[in-house]
Design a protein around this motif. Structure first.
Motif, PDB file in Angstrom:
ATOM      1  N   LEU A 258       0.780  -1.096  -0.067  1.00  0.00           N
ATOM      2  CA  LEU A 258       0.032  -0.048   0.127  1.00  0.00           C
ATOM      3  C   LEU A 258       0.844   1.187   0.086  1.00  0.00           C
ATOM      4  N   ASP A 259       1.931   1.249   0.730  1.00  0.00           N
ATOM      5  CA  ASP A 259       2.843   2.372   0.615  1.00  0.00           C
ATOM      6  C   ASP A 259       3.708   2.703  -0.875  1.00  0.00           C
ATOM      7  N   GLY A 260       3.793   1.505  -1.277  1.00  0.00           N
ATOM      8  CA  GLY A 260       4.394   1.686  -2.429  1.00  0.00           C
ATOM      9  C   GLY A 260       3.232   2.085  -3.718  1.00  0.00           C
ATOM     10  N   LEU A 261       1.986   1.693  -3.581  1.00  0.00           N
ATOM     11  CA  LEU A 261       0.981   2.246  -4.434  1.00  0.00           C
ATOM     12  C   LEU A 261       0.934   3.847  -4.109  1.00  0.00           C
ATOM     13  N   GLU A 262       0.909   4.292  -3.042  1.00  0.00           N
ATOM     14  CA  GLU A 262       0.824   5.650  -2.693  1.00  0.00           C
ATOM     15  C   GLU A 262       2.039   6.356  -3.031  1.00  0.00           C
ATOM     16  N   GLU A 263       3.118   5.756  -3.019  1.00  0.00           N
ATOM     17  CA  GLU A 263       4.535   6.445  -3.370  1.00  0.00           C
ATOM     18  C   GLU A 263       4.503   6.555  -4.810  1.00  0.00           C
ATOM     19  N   VAL A 264       4.027   5.714  -5.653  1.00  0.00           N
ATOM     20  CA  VAL A 264       3.804   5.674  -7.057  1.00  0.00           C
ATOM     21  C   VAL A 264       2.757   6.392  -7.657  1.00  0.00           C
ATOM     22  N   GLY A 265       1.692   6.114  -6.819  1.00  0.00           N
ATOM     23  CA  GLY A 265       0.450   6.507  -7.523  1.00  0.00           C
ATOM     24  C   GLY A 265      -0.259   7.736  -6.806  1.00  0.00           C
ATOM     25  N   GLY A 266       0.164   7.931  -5.607  1.00  0.00           N
ATOM     26  CA  GLY A 266      -0.358   9.082  -5.017  1.00  0.00           C
ATOM     27  C   GLY A 266      -1.702   8.865  -4.156  1.00  0.00           C
ATOM     28  N   LYS A 267      -1.837   9.750  -3.165  1.00  0.00           N
ATOM     29  CA  LYS A 267      -2.826   9.568  -2.222  1.00  0.00           C
ATOM     30  C   LYS A 267      -4.152   9.120  -2.490  1.00  0.00           C
ATOM     31  N   GLU A 268      -4.552   9.598  -3.851  1.00  0.00           N
ATOM     32  CA  GLU A 268      -6.010   9.291  -4.371  1.00  0.00           C
ATOM     33  C   GLU A 268      -6.185   7.825  -4.547  1.00  0.00           C
ATOM     34  N   ARG A 269      -5.151   7.472  -5.058  1.00  0.00           N
ATOM     35  CA  ARG A 269      -5.223   5.973  -5.607  1.00  0.00           C
ATOM     36  C   ARG A 269      -5.174   5.121  -4.406  1.00  0.00           C
ATOM     37  N   ARG A 270      -4.244   5.412  -3.579  1.00  0.00           N
ATOM     38  CA  ARG A 270      -4.236   4.798  -2.256  1.00  0.00           C
ATOM     39  C   ARG A 270      -5.799   4.568  -1.262  1.00  0.00           C
ATOM     40  N   ALA A 271      -6.353   5.729  -1.627  1.00  0.00           N
ATOM     41  CA  ALA A 271      -7.712   5.870  -0.748  1.00  0.00           C
ATOM     42  C   ALA A 271      -8.837   5.050  -1.641  1.00  0.00           C
ATOM     43  N   LEU A 272      -8.260   4.350  -2.726  1.00  0.00           N
ATOM     44  CA  LEU A 272      -9.383   3.395  -3.394  1.00  0.00           C
ATOM     45  C   LEU A 272      -9.276   2.003  -2.999  1.00  0.00           C
ATOM     46  N   VAL A 273      -8.598   1.895  -1.985  1.00  0.00           N
ATOM     47  CA  VAL A 273      -8.531   0.317  -1.449  1.00  0.00           C
ATOM     48  C   VAL A 273      -9.273   0.620  -0.167  1.00  0.00           C
ATOM     49  N   GLU A 274     -10.189  -0.525  -0.138  1.00  0.00           N
ATOM     50  CA  GLU A 274     -11.243  -0.619   1.198  1.00  0.00           C
ATOM     51  C   GLU A 274     -10.664  -1.889   1.641  1.00  0.00           C
ATOM     52  N   GLU A 275     -10.461  -1.805   3.092  1.00  0.00           N
ATOM     53  CA  GLU A 275     -10.526  -3.052   3.873  1.00  0.00           C
ATOM     54  C   GLU A 275     -11.757  -3.750   4.116  1.00  0.00           C
ATOM     55  N   LYS A 276     -11.907  -4.988   3.694  1.00  0.00           N
ATOM     56  CA  LYS A 276     -13.085  -5.810   3.947  1.00  0.00           C
ATOM     57  C   LYS A 276     -12.615  -7.047   4.282  1.00  0.00           C
ATOM     58  N   TYR A 277     -12.717  -7.393   5.530  1.00  0.00           N
ATOM     59  CA  TYR A 277     -12.110  -8.882   5.738  1.00  0.00           C
ATOM     60  C   TYR A 277     -12.898  -9.958   5.040  1.00  0.00           C
ATOM     61  N   ASP A 278     -12.178 -11.170   4.860  1.00  0.00           N
ATOM     62  CA  ASP A 278     -12.850 -12.102   4.181  1.00  0.00           C
ATOM     63  C   ASP A 278     -12.287 -13.468   4.590  1.00  0.00           C
ATOM     64  N   ALA A 279     -12.863 -14.190   5.241  1.00  0.00           N
ATOM     65  CA  ALA A 279     -12.272 -15.280   6.337  1.00  0.00           C
ATOM     66  C   ALA A 279     -11.494 -16.330   5.490  1.00  0.00           C
ATOM     67  N   ASP A 280     -12.527 -16.601   4.380  1.00  0.00           N
ATOM     68  CA  ASP A 280     -12.113 -17.694   3.505  1.00  0.00           C
ATOM     69  C   ASP A 280     -10.885 -17.402   2.625  1.00  0.00           C
ATOM     70  N   VAL A 281     -10.561 -16.245   2.177  1.00  0.00           N
ATOM     71  CA  VAL A 281      -9.363 -15.801   1.638  1.00  0.00           C
ATOM     72  C   VAL A 281      -8.052 -15.757   2.524  1.00  0.00           C
ATOM     73  N   ASP A 282      -8.527 -15.065   3.776  1.00  0.00           N
ATOM     74  CA  ASP A 282      -7.570 -15.180   4.853  1.00  0.00           C
ATOM     75  C   ASP A 282      -7.026 -16.263   5.420  1.00  0.00           C
ATOM     76  N   ARG A 283      -7.855 -17.233   5.397  1.00  0.00           N
ATOM     77  CA  ARG A 283      -7.549 -18.611   5.924  1.00  0.00           C
ATOM     78  C   ARG A 283      -6.496 -19.158   4.981  1.00  0.00           C
ATOM     79  N   ILE A 284      -6.694 -19.170   3.691  1.00  0.00           N
ATOM     80  CA  ILE A 284      -5.663 -19.814   2.646  1.00  0.00           C
ATOM     81  C   ILE A 284      -4.380 -18.833   2.482  1.00  0.00           C
ATOM     82  N   VAL A 285      -4.673 -17.535   2.717  1.00  0.00           N
ATOM     83  CA  VAL A 285      -3.253 -16.804   2.629  1.00  0.00           C
ATOM     84  C   VAL A 285      -2.312 -16.984   3.907  1.00  0.00           C
ATOM     85  N   GLN A 286      -3.212 -16.975   5.268  1.00  0.00           N
ATOM     86  CA  GLN A 286      -2.436 -17.271   6.486  1.00  0.00           C
ATOM     87  C   GLN A 286      -1.689 -18.639   6.218  1.00  0.00           C
ATOM     88  N   GLY A 287      -2.106 -19.636   5.507  1.00  0.00           N
ATOM     89  CA  GLY A 287      -1.635 -20.798   5.257  1.00  0.00           C
ATOM     90  C   GLY A 287      -0.399 -20.989   4.604  1.00  0.00           C
TER      91      GLY A 287
END
Lengths: 320, 320
Positions: A258-287
């Motif tokens: 996210l820091d890289g996105l903001e550094e290259v793309g600026g604050k407006e682009r960074r603001a387009l990322v919305e945090e929305k937890y997904d347990a199914d995705v998280d379980r796979i990724v944390q594995g």
């Protein structure tokens, strides 16, 4: 020199095909996918690419693609149902990821014995490791925590045995999470790692389904394609007892992305990322585990990845 | 309590069936093999054993054996083409060891979801380790050096995924070389480890195809059967992320086996063992490793093996 790429409708397949045809005027490439892939590359090279629509779960279709009169020097197996997809639909995943792939291996063995096969496996062959433990190919057993990883590991095991017996000449490269992918979100649980960079550059929102503290093992598409090209040039003797290699990558936290996105793309682009937890995705990724020692890959001549800021800049300049 | 044992014509299957029916009057056992297995056990218990001739490579035959009206509480999968056999005939090995087994798993999943499946895997899932390196389930990746080991590892990977998803309740026990087996020499590369004890006790010659300095990881049939009985009684939660366990065994050199033969059976029997090097057998056997830490097996409640002299004495008293 004739090369086949399956799953070539995807971003990595398209980039690989383009890189292959531009690397030598002697190379022709057949690209195939369930929908006939776009013919990639610049105008001057495109005549050497053939696009074939093929459902690889049909044995008749595979027979039509791979036979005595249609020989290849190298086959890149990139097709597959990705991690979230094969977790959600077990039957589809195992049919595409295991059965279709095994049938292809057997057809190759029957019609062009000893042919080089580069199989894109995944860090998902590994389940979770102790925090901080650094995995290499010799110190940690793959115990997949997903059906996707299990199917990848099974194909690796088959291809290792086929290579040991001289049926085929396999190279199983375990890819890190490839980011930033152009194109569309995929059915990979890791899709968000590209989405959170790509979508904002297109002025669109992106969902972040895991915690920002999550560390990931990633690689830029540029380095992955470079390493896929390299995989076919390694003498088979160099592999030793296993054809499986953990490809180079970078350990990067989601916060750093996210820091890289903001550094290259600026604050407006960074603001387009919305945090929305997904347990199914998280379980796979944390594995998955983000800690790898890639000494074996380096010894086999694979390339290190570029820094992530460089990766984002390259994406932005081509697709942003 | 109804139990199915495949490959039950073999020595271990026969002993397991006998032990199961004598362990409880509530247990009935179906034994199956390509040739209808002998019904084992003492007269009083044999009424609770059913013998079925079945070629498990036929899906119709498997459908007849495993269906909604023929339920089992536990299934022991002991069938298989052994190590030398599947190295000599790849097609037969993969059809029996992988395809037939997978079809059985899928039938079990469809008709009796969640059923307990005890799968006899093997130390052959591991390739060679550095001399002296002690393997446990977490510190060394299985990279099989034989098609037999590859097929065992693939079934383990499937059964792990099926268990993780709740399709079945798998337990993959990796057996050491089982010696002393009664009966006949088998198509296992390790067959000689039993042959060199058994055959002399029957007054026959036996061939030793490897060096006497070879260390092997062995277990007596008594302990293996005890541990197979135990495998079904472990709560599934105890396994954690992997259903695979390296069973207890003993590291014993071939010289020590021969010394044991002489100690129990005398010089004449020892003199019946003839050294005759076999490169094919030796290559497979030297690809195995004799050094295991079985702390995980002990934690799961499996039993240690008896001393080898005890093992030879038990064989001699029953079959000698």
């Amino acid at each position: 020199m004739s090369i086949l790429i399956t799953g070539a409708g995807g971003y990595v397949g398209q980039e690989l095909a383009a890189a292959l045809i531009s690397s030598s005027p002697d190379i022709t490439v057949t690209v195939t996918d369930v929908v006939a892939p776009t013919i990639p590359g610049s105008e001057e090279h495109r005549g050497r690419v053939k696009s074939v629509q093929a459902d690889l779960t049909s044995t008749e279709v595979v027979d039509g693609l791979i036979n005595e009169t249609n020989r290849f020097d190298t086959v890149y197996l990139l097709h597959g149902i990705m991690s979230s997809g094969s977790e959600a639909n077990f039957e589809l995943g195992i049919r595409v990821n295991l059965d279709a792939t095994r049938y292809i291996l057997d057809r190759l063995r029957a019609t062009m014995p000893g042919v080089k096969v580069v199989f894109t496996s995944s860090l998902a062959v590994y389940g979770p490791a102790q925090p901080g433990f650094i995995i290499d190919e010799t110190n940690f057993p793959p115990v997949p925590a997903s059906s996707y990883g299990s199917q990848k590991l099974i194909v690796e095991t088959l291809l290792n045995d086929y290579s040991r017996r001289g049926f085929l000449d396999g190279r199983c490269v375990r890819l890190p999470t490839v980011t930033v992918r152009a194109g569309k979100p995929t059915q990979a649980a890791s899709s968000f790692a590209s989405d959170i960079i790509r979508e904002p550059f297109h002025g669109k929102k992106a969902i972040l389904p895991v915690s920002k503290e999550t560390d990931m093992w990633i690689c830029s598409p540029y380095t992955v394609v470079k390493n896929l090209l390299h995989a076919r040039n390694i003498p088979k003797e160099a592999f030793g007892e296993s054809r499986s290699v953990n490809l180079p990558g970078l350990k990067v936290s989601v916060q750093e992305m996210l820091d890289g996105l903001e550094e290259v793309g600026g604050k407006e682009r960074r603001a387009l990322v919305e945090e929305k937890y997904d347990a199914d995705v998280d379980r796979i990724v944390q594995g998955w585990t983000p800690n790898f020692n890639t000494a074996r890959a380096m010894k086999l001549g694979f390339s290190k990845d570029v820094p992530m800021i460089e990766n984002i800049k390259q994406f932005a300049s081509r697709f942003g």
